[in-house]
Design an enzyme around this catalytic site. Structure first.
Site, PDB file in Angstrom:
ATOM      1  CE1 TYR A  35       1.128  -0.392   4.360  1.00 41.78           C
ATOM      2  CE2 TYR A  35       0.102   1.769   4.400  1.00 41.78           C
ATOM      3  CZ  TYR A  35       0.920   0.808   4.982  1.00 41.78           C
ATOM      4  OH  TYR A  35       1.522   1.080   6.178  1.00 41.78           O
ATOM      5  CE  LYS A 153       3.091   3.359   3.309  1.00 37.65           C
ATOM      6  NZ  LYS A 153       3.211   3.487   4.752  1.00 37.65           N
ATOM      7  CD  GLU A 185      10.275   1.992  10.496  1.00 33.27           C
ATOM      8  OE1 GLU A 185      10.054   2.992   9.814  1.00 33.27           O
ATOM      9  OE2 GLU A 185      10.225   0.834  10.045  1.00 33.27           O
ATOM     10  CG  LEU A 209       8.322   2.575   4.902  1.00 28.95           C
ATOM     11  CD1 LEU A 209       7.969   1.324   4.100  1.00 28.95           C
ATOM     12  CD2 LEU A 209       7.060   3.358   5.200  1.00 28.95           C
TER      13      LEU A 209
HETATM   14  N1  PLP Z   1       7.677   3.955   9.149  1.00 28.94           N
HETATM   15  C1  PLP Z   1       6.556   3.226   9.146  1.00 28.94           C
HETATM   16  C2  PLP Z   1       6.596   1.875   9.782  1.00 28.94           C
HETATM   17  C3  PLP Z   1       5.379   3.717   8.556  1.00 28.94           C
HETATM   18  O1  PLP Z   1       4.278   2.969   8.542  1.00 28.94           O
HETATM   19  C4  PLP Z   1       5.390   5.014   7.987  1.00 28.94           C
HETATM   20  C5  PLP Z   1       4.205   5.577   7.346  1.00 28.94           C
HETATM   21  O2  PLP Z   1       3.164   5.011   7.296  1.00 28.94           O
HETATM   22  C6  PLP Z   1       6.568   5.754   8.034  1.00 28.94           C
HETATM   23  C7  PLP Z   1       7.702   5.198   8.608  1.00 28.94           C
HETATM   24  C8  PLP Z   1       6.641   7.137   7.453  1.00 28.94           C
HETATM   25  O3  PLP Z   1       6.700   7.074   6.056  1.00 28.94           O
HETATM   26  P1  PLP Z   1       6.199   8.278   5.137  1.00 28.94           P
HETATM   27  O4  PLP Z   1       6.991   9.474   5.516  1.00 28.94           O
HETATM   28  O5  PLP Z   1       6.464   7.816   3.759  1.00 28.94           O
HETATM   29  O6  PLP Z   1       4.742   8.450   5.434  1.00 28.94           O
END
Ligand code: PLP
Length: 288
Positions: A35, A153, A185, A209
């Site tokens: 997603y 993701k 994270e 991620l």
């Molecule tokens: N890390 C995780 C596990 C996430 O689910 C998300 C966003 O959903 C992020 C980091 C932040 O990513 P982004 O800046 O692309 O929204």
């Protein structure tokens, strides 16, 4: 929810209440899909090129192929169309795009190649965390129980769901995940911290991620001459953090002022956090 609430499923624009996928959909049965979440501001999708690249990387990483003329760019175009259909061209909205390995009789291995993926795109009104971003949020630490490909993701978010719930039950906004003595994270965000005056964040590897906000902010930090080290912060360095903040598409830059019930630094958003909050807000207001 918005007044019309039209979503896109497998080639059709339908009211959300009438949208259907099979109980044999592999997203439902196995969490077998990927997603993306994008931010729309006044109808403009922020950093859509990066989101498209990441969706393609996630699809390739789990070996799901879009069919026909479908592509991440096409799904983004559908997102734009949904914003128009749902009267969300003014203000803030969120675009959700999901692709699963399609619907087939349950078997762990892939279905035959003629089974098309299930494609779903939805938009909703979004209200930024403006007040919390001013005061700062609380976080907890939590074991990182996820698999070895957190860089994709995927829909497999059970460890993230459990960690988020643990945070909520302790009155916190986010759970900071800890694997092998290192803060990787958040359950739904990346993070940056200041230790002994240096701004650090976890490097992009298979344990995090590659957040779009993380990489936008890394570039913005460089532009305003803030040094950033992509060096992990160890759990035993947490007491030395003078600033800590989370980043995400719907989180922006969120200061963390309390971690496991102890103040971070002076217990209020720090100077670097405030500066990066400002530069991201400017970029969101003007960039695409
Ligand atoms: N890390 C995780 C596990 C996430 O689910 C998300 C966003 O959903 C992020 C980091 C932040 O990513 P982004 O800046 O692309 O929204």
């Amino acid at each position: 929810m918005n007044s019309k609430d039209i979503v896109y499923v497998n080639g059709a624009f339908v009211p959300r209440s009438e949208a259907r996928v099979s109980v044999e959909d592999r997203g439902f049965v196995f969490g077998d899909g990927v997603y993306e979440v994008l931010r729309a501001i006044n109808g403009r999708l922020f950093a859509s090129k990066f989101h498209n690249e990441r969706l393609k990387r996630s699809l390739d990483g789990v070996r799901i192929s879009l069919t026909g003329n479908d592509s991440p760019e096409h799904l983004t175009e559908i997102g734009r169309q949904l914003l128009r259909e749902n009267d969300l061209l003014q203000g803030e909205a969120m675009v959700y795009m999901q692709v699963t390995r399609g619907s087939a009789t349950r078997a762990h291995n892939f279905p035959p190649p003629n089974v098309p993926p299930t494609v779903y795109v939805s938009v909703v009104r979004f209200i930024p965390y403006t007040e919390l971003a001013q005061s700062g949020a609380a976080a907890i630490s939590h074991p990182d129980l996820r698999w070895g490909r957190c860089d994709l993701k995927t829909l497999n978010l059970l460890p993230n769901v459990l960690a988020s719930q643990a945070a909520k039950e302790r009155g916190a906004f986010e759970a900071m995940l800890i694997r092998d003595g290192v803060v990787t994270e958040g359950a739904k965000t990346n993070f940056f911290g200041v230790v002994d005056g240096s701004l650090r964040t976890h490097p992009c590897d298979n344990h995090i991620l590659p957040g779009i906000t993380r990489s936008v902010l890394r570039d913005l930090a460089r532009e305003v001459s803030i040094d950033l080290e992509e060096t992990p912060i160890r759990a035993d360095e947490i007491p030395r953090l003078s600033e800590l903040f989370l980043t995400g598409t719907t989180t922006d830059v969120m200061p963390v002022v309390k971690l496991d019930d102890k103040p971070v630094g002076k217990g209020m958003p720090g100077e670097l956090t405030r500066k990066l909050q400002r530069v991201l807000a400017e970029s969101l207001a003007s960039g695409d």
